[in-house]
Each structure stands twice: as structure tokens, then as C-alpha cells.
Design a protein around this motif. Structure first.
Motif, PDB file in Angstrom:
ATOM      1  N   PRO A  82      -4.230   7.176  -1.540  1.00  9.80           N
ATOM      2  CA  PRO A  82      -3.085   5.622  -1.605  1.00  9.80           C
ATOM      3  C   PRO A  82      -3.855   4.227  -2.167  1.00  9.80           C
ATOM      4  O   PRO A  82      -5.025   3.852  -2.838  1.00  9.80           O
ATOM      5  CB  PRO A  82      -3.172   5.368   0.285  1.00  9.80           C
TER       6      PRO A  82
ATOM      7  N   THR B  86      -3.538   0.453  -3.153  1.00  8.92           N
ATOM      8  CA  THR B  86      -3.235  -0.843  -2.975  1.00  8.92           C
ATOM      9  C   THR B  86      -2.552  -2.526  -3.997  1.00  8.92           C
ATOM     10  O   THR B  86      -3.888  -2.473  -4.488  1.00  8.92           O
ATOM     11  CB  THR B  86      -3.780  -1.500  -2.075  1.00  8.92           C
TER      12      THR B  86
ATOM     13  N   ARG C   4       1.064  -1.418  -0.021  1.00  7.19           N
ATOM     14  CA  ARG C   4      -0.610   0.665   0.049  1.00  7.19           C
ATOM     15  C   ARG C   4       0.475   1.448   0.054  1.00  7.19           C
ATOM     16  O   ARG C   4       1.571   1.381   0.643  1.00  7.19           O
ATOM     17  CB  ARG C   4      -1.028  -0.072   0.978  1.00  7.19           C
ATOM     18  N   GLN C   5       0.381   2.178  -1.264  1.00 13.94           N
ATOM     19  CA  GLN C   5       1.120   3.715  -1.235  1.00 13.94           C
ATOM     20  C   GLN C   5       0.991   4.696  -2.116  1.00 13.94           C
ATOM     21  O   GLN C   5      -0.690   4.253  -2.032  1.00 13.94           O
ATOM     22  CB  GLN C   5       2.992   2.884  -1.943  1.00 13.94           C
ATOM     23  N   ASP C   6       1.211   5.273  -1.375  1.00 14.25           N
ATOM     24  CA  ASP C   6       0.720   7.216  -1.198  1.00 14.25           C
ATOM     25  C   ASP C   6       1.717   7.216  -2.701  1.00 14.25           C
ATOM     26  O   ASP C   6       2.315   7.506  -2.825  1.00 14.25           O
ATOM     27  CB  ASP C   6       0.837   7.710  -0.609  1.00 14.25           C
TER      28      ASP C   6
ATOM     29  N   THR D 129      -3.691  -4.693  -8.320  1.00 14.00           N
ATOM     30  CA  THR D 129      -4.547  -4.028  -7.715  1.00 14.00           C
ATOM     31  C   THR D 129      -5.571  -4.401  -6.764  1.00 14.00           C
ATOM     32  O   THR D 129      -6.338  -3.325  -6.079  1.00 14.00           O
ATOM     33  CB  THR D 129      -4.676  -2.312  -8.169  1.00 14.00           C
TER      34      THR D 129
END
Length: 482
Positions: free
Chosen positions: A121, A123, A112-114, A322
Motif C-alpha cells: 500500500p 500513502t 492510503r491505497q493499494d 508520498t
């Protein structure tokens, strides 16, 4: 332009593969020839097949000793450690052998990133199988390491066999030591009784005024000397039993201990030595040295392979998405495959120095191998040298015992008749006692020599004569046979 690069790439790949295959054939190099100056025959040759061909259950005549040997082979701690070393070397060989195959691992993850491109964010999910840094063994480095591990395993197995042969000899000689310590104790007991009778007789002659006190004190010296011998041999009996228990690995049952002096150790009427080449096959310590020499040669191949590029392959295949619900759909399948190349350019001579070290190690292993051959022949010749003259020595010692016993009887009779002094009896008695002790020592040496010759020829590895001993080829021998 793309076709040109494609053709050039294929050409480079084919050329590299051809060079690699050629290098694999010569990377290890020729095996050195041993120059141990092997004699054409033994110092005193005994015709017939080698005594080592006999299993210890047929070679040794006393079934009590055979049972003690069975207990020792089952319980001796040195032999148990040697067997565990074999298991360790076998597992090490398995690990090295497995390095020739790719290691496949499963992976899965949630990330999980921004990101700057998204307002919220994200995923991502992934799962798959992968191969990480699998080395393509073009130059035979991994194969050489496998050969090294195989030879070390075979050397360890041979070392265990050498330990068994040594144990069989040690147990047999310790069993004999117990027997002859008891025989010496009985002789000392008999001598003490005789000395006490002489002491009592001299004391009576002194009490009635026939002789002076000198013969009494001389007889007393002989008594105390005999008592000291009795105590000494009791200690030797206990020590011999303790040594036997240590070698066997447990308390030896009393019914398996020799109560009387052992007069025959083997059922063989003749101790054949076989031909010299038999010794190299029957001695596991020589085979162990040969395996170590082969292992050192394989190390040279591995060190030389480090001069060439190392090509590794990394790949993976799986699914990524995703959305967890779309992870295993057809559109989510992903894969990657790519080689990596490690080319040695400048390491200040480290890799070449490693080759020199490996070559030096092989020269050391060659010297050890030649020394093991020389030692094997030296031990056999030493045993044969004793065997060649032990019969004459025993015959002479038996005649000496007969002569000293007769002298003692005559001296004692002349003393009782008042013809000679007690000093003559005392001297004859000491000479007779020493001759009896010398005969026991020679008889023990004769039996020990038979055990030593059997052991030095490589006997003791088989339980029964019909058992087969498997001799595995070293990696060098397998290479030469190809």
C-alpha cells in the motif's frame, strides 16, 4: 493545427466576453413608469412647509407625551421586531454581495491505497488552497441578485420607519383616549351627583304629598343611567391605560398620564401640508413599495441571465507527496485550474416561465406601488376634510352646550317654583348631558385629527426638526444614474 485552435479559442473567448458585457447592460430591461394619477394639489391646501418636517419633540406640545413617545420607541415590541428584520435583511444582502467574490478554502488529506502496480500500500499527503465552482458573472445574474437583496434591505428599513410613524400616532391617540375617558368619567360623576340631588328632592316632595310617585321613579331612572355611565367610563379609562401600556411596551408612569382633559396637542399654530411631491419623500411606506418594485426588476435580470451559459471556475494550488517529509519541498508543488460550462439546451420552457413569473411579480409590485401613492393622498385628504369643518362643528357644539345648560337651569328653577313638572327638568337635563358628551367627543376628534394629519403627511420619523433623514437610492435609480 495547434495555432488554428489557439486563435479560434481566443476569438470565441473574446466574442463571448463582448456579448456578455453587452448583455449585462440590457438584461434587466427598462423600468416601468408608475401611473398613480397623482393629484396636483390636496382637497384643501394649507400653505407652508409640511408638518412632517417637524420632529415629534417639537410638534407635540405636552412634554409628558414626548416622554411617553420616547419610552414607546425604546420598548415597543413591534418596532423591535422591525429593527431585527432590518438586521436580518442586512446580513442577507451581505451574503449575496459575498457571492460576487470567490470562496477560498484550505484542504488537507492523507490517502492510503493499494494499487496493482505496487506490491504494498502507498500513502500520499496533500495540503493546499482551492476555489470551488466560482461563477464568472458575465451575464449579471449574481449582480442582479445582489441588487435584489439591496432593494429588499432598503424596503425593510423603510417598513421599520413606517412602523415608527404609525406607533407615534397610535401612542398619541391612546394618550388622548385616556385623557378624554377620564373627562367623560368626571362628567358622568357630576351628572350622577346632580341626579341624586334631584332624586332626593322628588322623594321629599312625594313623602310630604306634593307630587305623585311618578317623578320619583323618573329621577331614579336618571340616577341608575348615570351610575351605568360612571361604570362604563371607568372601564374605558382602564382599557385606555392598558392600550397605552401595550403600545409603550411597559407600565407608563402615573406622572406621565394626563390628569386633566387635554386641550392642546401640538405647538404648531398652522398645519402645513407642503406640496404633493413632499408626501412621496416623507412617506416611508411609499418608499418601501418603490424599493420592492426595484427588487422585482432585479429579479427579472437574474431570471433572464439563466437563459445564457453559466461559466464556473475551479482551481487549487498546494503540495502533494508520498512522503510526509517531502511535502513542502519545491518539487511537491501542484496546481490545477479549469472552467466548467453549463449550457441550457432544453428545459421544456422552465427558464422562460421563470422570466414570465418575474415579470408578473414586477407588475404586481408596480400596482402595489401605485396603490401606496393613492392611499397616501387619500389619507391626507381624509384628514384635511375633517380639519376643514371641525372648527365650525366645535363652535356650534359649544353654543349648543351653552343653550342646553341655560335651558336646564331655567327648567329646574321653574320646577322648584312649582310652575313646570319634573318631566321638563328631566328632558332638559338629558339634553344638557348629551351636549356635554358630544362636545368632549368633538374635542377629542379635533386633537386626533391633528395627530392623524401629522402621521399621514409622514411625520413622526424624526425626533428633532434639525435631524436629517437619509433616503437611499434603489438599484434602479443607481442604474439610471450611471
Amino acid at each position: 493545427m495547434q495555432n488554428i485552435w489557439s486563435i479560434a479559442g481566443r476569438s470565441i473567448a473574446v466574442s463571448s466576453l463582448a456579448l456578455a458585457l453587452a448583455a449585462c447592460q440590457s438584461m434587466r430591461g427598462p423600468e416601468p413608469a408608475a401611473q398613480a394619477n397623482i393629484p396636483e394639489g390636496y382637497s384643501s391646501y394649507a400653505s407652508g412647509s409640511s408638518a412632517a418636517e417637524q420632529g415629534y419633540k417639537e410638534f407635540f406640545a405636552d412634554q409628558r407625551l414626548v416622554q411617553v413617545l420616547d419610552l414607546a420607541l425604546a420598548n415597543n415590541r413591534d418596532l423591535r421586531t422591525a429593527a431585527l428584520n432590518i438586521q436580518r435583511a442586512q446580513q442577507q444582502y451581505q451574503i449575496t454581495s459575498n457571492n460576487q467574490l470567490p470562496t477560498i478554502g484550505a484542504s488537507g488529506g492523507v490517502l492510503r491505497q493499494d494499487t496493482l502496480s505496487s506490491q504494498k500500500p502507498m500513502t500520499s499527503y496533500n495540503v493546499g488552497l482551492g476555489v470551488t465552482a466560482y461563477e464568472l458573472d458575465f451575464w449579471g445574474r449574481v449582480r442582479s441578485l445582489k441588487d435584489n437583496a439591496l432593494d429588499n434591505y432598503l424596503a425593510t428599513a423603510s417598513a421599520r420607519d413606517a412602523t415608527q410613524i404609525a406607533l407615534v400616532g397610535q401612542v398619541a391617540q391612546a394618550w388622548l383616549s385616556y385623557s378624554f375617558a377620564n373627562a367623560n368619567l368626571k362628567l358622568a360623576d357630576q351628572t350622577l351627583k346632580t341626579q341624586l340631588e334631584s332624586y332626593n328632592l322628588n322623594k321629599k316632595r312625594f313623602d310630604v304629598g306634593i307630587d305623585s310617585e311618578v317623578p320619583v321613579r323618573q329621577a331614579q331612572i336618571s340616577v341608575e343611567t348615570a351610575r351605568n355611565d360612571v361604570a362604563n367610563y371607568k372601564t374605558q379609562v382602564a382599557q385606555a391605560q392598558n392600550m397605552l401600556n401595550l403600545l409603550v411596551g411597559q407600565q407608563v408612569p402615573a406622572n406621565l398620564l394626563p390628569a386633566q382633559r387635554v386641550t392642546r396637542i401640538t405647538s404648531s399654530n398652522a398645519m402645513g401640508t407642503g406640496i404633493p411631491s413632499d408626501l412621496l419623500n416623507n412617506r416611508p411606506d411609499v418608499r418601501a413599495a418603490e424599493y420592492k418594485l426595484s427588487a422585482a426588476g432585479a429579479n427579472i435580470g437574474a431570471a433572464k441571465a439563466r437563459l445564457f451559459p453559466t461559466i464556473s471556475l475551479t482551481g487549487s494550488a498546494g503540495y502533494a507527496s508520498t512522503d510526509l517529509s517531502d511535502l513542502f519541498k519545491s518539487g511537491a508543488f501542484v496546481w490545477s485550474l479549469g472552467p466548467s460550462l453549463d449550457i441550457p439546451l432544453w428545459d421544456w420552457g422552465t427558464r422562460k416561465a421563470n422570466i414570465k413569473i418575474s415579470e408578473t411579480d414586477r407588475e404586481i409590485a408596480l400596482s402595489d406601488y401605485e396603490k401606496s401613492i393613492q392611499t397616501a393622498f387619500s389619507e391626507v385628504n381624509d384628514a384635511l376634510a375633517v380639519r376643514q369643518n371641525i372648527g365650525d362643528r366645535l363652535a356650534a357644539q359649544k353654543r349648543l352646550v351653552d343653550a342646553t345648560n341655560t335651558t336646564y337651569k331655567l327648567s329646574n328653577a321653574r320646577f322648584r317654583a312649582g310652575i313646570d313638572s319634573y318631566l321638563t327638568v328631566l328632558d332638559a337635563q338629558r339634553t344638557s348631558y348629551g351636549a356635554e358628551q358630544g362636545l368632549l367627543l368633538l374635542e377629542q376628534a379635533n386633537l386626533n385629527n391633528q395627530v392623524e394629519l401629522y402621521k399621514s403627511l409622514g411625520g413622526g420619523l424624526k425626533a428633532n426638526t434639525s435631524d436629517a433623514v437619509q433616503i437611499q437610492q434603489s438599484s434602479a435609480e443607481r442604474k439610471a444614474a450611471q
